[in-house]
Design a protein around this motif. Sequence first.
Motif, PDB file in Angstrom:
ATOM      1  N   LEU A 145       8.416  12.657  -9.497  1.00 40.84           N
ATOM      2  CA  LEU A 145       7.118  13.122  -9.965  1.00 40.84           C
ATOM      3  C   LEU A 145       7.156  14.447  -9.504  1.00 40.84           C
ATOM      4  CD1 LEU A 145       5.033  10.011  -8.758  1.00 40.84           C
ATOM      5  CD2 LEU A 145       5.272  10.773 -11.098  1.00 40.84           C
ATOM      6  N   ASP A 146       7.434  14.884  -8.190  1.00 41.26           N
ATOM      7  CA  ASP A 146       7.512  16.452  -7.998  1.00 41.26           C
ATOM      8  C   ASP A 146       8.213  17.103  -9.020  1.00 41.26           C
ATOM      9  OD1 ASP A 146       8.364  18.771  -6.678  1.00 41.26           O
ATOM     10  OD2 ASP A 146       7.590  18.011  -5.025  1.00 41.26           O
ATOM     11  N   THR A 147       9.423  16.942  -9.453  1.00 37.78           N
ATOM     12  CA  THR A 147      10.324  17.449 -10.365  1.00 37.78           C
ATOM     13  C   THR A 147       9.383  17.724 -11.924  1.00 37.78           C
ATOM     14  OG1 THR A 147      12.414  16.825  -9.345  1.00 37.78           O
ATOM     15  CG2 THR A 147      12.385  17.789 -11.631  1.00 37.78           C
ATOM     16  N   GLU A 148       8.857  16.570 -12.297  1.00 39.31           N
ATOM     17  CA  GLU A 148       8.220  16.649 -13.579  1.00 39.31           C
ATOM     18  C   GLU A 148       6.951  17.680 -13.384  1.00 39.31           C
ATOM     19  OE1 GLU A 148       9.346  15.735 -16.276  1.00 39.31           O
ATOM     20  OE2 GLU A 148      11.197  15.328 -15.352  1.00 39.31           O
ATOM     21  N   TYR A 149       5.992  17.394 -12.286  1.00 39.17           N
ATOM     22  CA  TYR A 149       4.986  18.233 -12.210  1.00 39.17           C
ATOM     23  C   TYR A 149       5.146  19.623 -12.199  1.00 39.17           C
ATOM     24  CZ  TYR A 149       0.976  20.543 -10.437  1.00 39.17           C
ATOM     25  OH  TYR A 149      -0.472  21.516 -10.522  1.00 39.17           O
ATOM     26  N   ARG A 150       6.313  20.031 -11.568  1.00 38.34           N
ATOM     27  CA  ARG A 150       6.644  21.553 -11.666  1.00 38.34           C
ATOM     28  C   ARG A 150       7.038  21.937 -13.084  1.00 38.34           C
ATOM     29  NH1 ARG A 150      11.369  22.000  -8.677  1.00 38.34           N
ATOM     30  NH2 ARG A 150      11.307  19.838  -7.461  1.00 38.34           N
ATOM     31  N   VAL A 151       7.509  21.294 -13.732  1.00 34.74           N
ATOM     32  CA  VAL A 151       7.723  21.419 -15.234  1.00 34.74           C
ATOM     33  C   VAL A 151       6.701  21.261 -16.234  1.00 34.74           C
ATOM     34  CG1 VAL A 151       9.191  20.599 -17.274  1.00 34.74           C
ATOM     35  CG2 VAL A 151      10.141  20.368 -15.138  1.00 34.74           C
ATOM     36  N   VAL A 152       5.812  20.392 -16.080  1.00 39.84           N
ATOM     37  CA  VAL A 152       4.552  20.296 -16.928  1.00 39.84           C
ATOM     38  C   VAL A 152       3.720  21.404 -16.642  1.00 39.84           C
ATOM     39  CG1 VAL A 152       4.944  17.815 -17.798  1.00 39.84           C
ATOM     40  CG2 VAL A 152       3.622  18.476 -15.760  1.00 39.84           C
ATOM     41  N   SER A 153       3.732  21.606 -15.314  1.00 39.48           N
ATOM     42  CA  SER A 153       2.719  22.875 -14.939  1.00 39.48           C
ATOM     43  C   SER A 153       3.240  24.085 -14.930  1.00 39.48           C
ATOM     44  CB  SER A 153       2.119  22.464 -13.593  1.00 39.48           C
ATOM     45  OG  SER A 153       3.316  22.508 -12.452  1.00 39.48           O
ATOM     46  N   ASP A 154       4.502  24.312 -15.384  1.00 36.88           N
ATOM     47  CA  ASP A 154       5.111  25.666 -15.552  1.00 36.88           C
ATOM     48  C   ASP A 154       5.105  26.240 -14.193  1.00 36.88           C
ATOM     49  OD1 ASP A 154       6.486  27.802 -16.764  1.00 36.88           O
ATOM     50  OD2 ASP A 154       4.805  28.717 -17.182  1.00 36.88           O
ATOM     51  N   GLY A 208       3.485  25.213 -11.612  1.00 35.54           N
ATOM     52  CA  GLY A 208       2.224  25.073 -10.702  1.00 35.54           C
ATOM     53  C   GLY A 208       1.235  26.358 -11.413  1.00 35.54           C
ATOM     54  N   ARG A 209       1.679  27.024 -12.286  1.00 29.82           N
ATOM     55  CA  ARG A 209       0.816  28.235 -12.873  1.00 29.82           C
ATOM     56  C   ARG A 209      -0.409  27.592 -13.831  1.00 29.82           C
ATOM     57  NH1 ARG A 209       5.684  30.573 -12.187  1.00 29.82           N
ATOM     58  NH2 ARG A 209       6.610  29.819 -14.120  1.00 29.82           N
ATOM     59  N   LEU A 210      -0.098  26.365 -14.653  1.00 27.32           N
ATOM     60  CA  LEU A 210      -1.043  25.903 -15.426  1.00 27.32           C
ATOM     61  C   LEU A 210      -2.008  24.918 -14.723  1.00 27.32           C
ATOM     62  CD1 LEU A 210       1.158  24.959 -18.442  1.00 27.32           C
ATOM     63  CD2 LEU A 210      -0.082  27.123 -18.150  1.00 27.32           C
ATOM     64  N   ASP A 211      -3.496  25.300 -14.856  1.00 29.22           N
ATOM     65  CA  ASP A 211      -4.301  24.105 -14.219  1.00 29.22           C
ATOM     66  C   ASP A 211      -4.426  22.780 -15.427  1.00 29.22           C
ATOM     67  OD1 ASP A 211      -5.169  25.509 -12.157  1.00 29.22           O
ATOM     68  OD2 ASP A 211      -6.681  26.669 -13.586  1.00 29.22           O
TER      69      ASP A 211
END
Length: 428
Positions: free
Chosen positions: A120-129, A131-134
Amino acid sequence: MGGARVSGRRVVITGMEVIAPGGVGMKEFWSLISEGRTATRSITFFDPAPFRSKVAAEIDFDPHARGLTPQEVRRMDRAAQLAVVAARGAVADSGLDMEAGDPAQVGVTVGSAVGATMGLDTEYRVVSDGGRLDLVDHRYAAPHLYSHLVPSSFTAEVAWAVGAEGPSTVVSTGCTSGIDSIGYAAELVREGSAQVMVAGSSDAPISPITMACFDAIKATTPRADDPASASRPFDGTRNGFVLGEGTAFVVLEELEAARKRGAHLYAEVAGYATRSNAYHMTGLRPDGAEMAEAIKVALGEARMEPDALDYINAHGSGTKQNDRHETAAFKRALGRRALSVPISSIKSMVGHSLGAIGSIEIAASALAMEYQVVPPTANLHTRDPECDLDYVPLVAREVAVDAVLSVGSGFGGFQSAMVLARPERSVR
């Protein structure tokens, strides 16, 4: 759970596998803890510089080398990968021919405190670019992300891996998940709901989000100058636990059926109980009353007096609150026997793998009976006057071990205890 037996059926452990920091496999695990070596080190999975705690107990684990296919590796979170490899290993160690029996009589119980944290940590970093995307972009998500969101996927993966079509359950009770998963599975065998249970737990939580959470409540140690000595349960200089990862699985069978097929008997699950303090999410009552109650009930189910215990595998996390709470619980539950029984914490060597550690400690307890050796508490140099029991410092001890108590304490107030007894031995 835990109380009077509902039948005369006795439940034994006939197979085990452990994947823990310091080595992949039961032999490597026992070598590490019996020799008092530590597997805690500076974090290598990510850059720990921004965090208060910079040490962990990591596993050098190659899923491909352990027999997982590329598709399995792509589909499963690291914790699920660990669980599948350990479950397969435990079944192989048991000598059971899973294809010859009735798959509906084989069940699976998997414990986990935090599920697919790394995935989940890895995937969040991907889908949020990063952490830049809200508003995250779902188009970049892995196709199997849903399985990371539901801890039941761990149980499904293990059941598929071992060919089990009986009761399948996930147990998530914080840091007691490992004990509770085996305790629940033993009850299913005892009551006749399954003939065989493959039970254990797995967690792989060494990720930025987990470290940040424990940093926030100052539960993990900030000691970074000497990572090998950072985990110090019961020591007067301890200042928090060391996060770890790992898994252990066991095969449980009814005693007479195991004897009939000539199985090797590691231990009998003689008693089990769990209680809650209904007090605080992370806090513990100083008198240890709830853990003491779980210990008393587990001993009662095992029909044992405190004097029958030869060793206690402690929770021993290395926080001041836990170690004092646990010391008080032993005194409250065991009376004078608490002053003389050998006690140790293997978290001093393999860290605290949250929900996984309970089943790892059950395996350690069974191996202590197997080899008649009590593993030590590493890094225990400075005596804490409030932890004044025999915590077996630094060096393993040869002891006649016929009965072991293993305990766990978890966030949310969970307190669990299991008694293992040495059954009559059979030859492999």
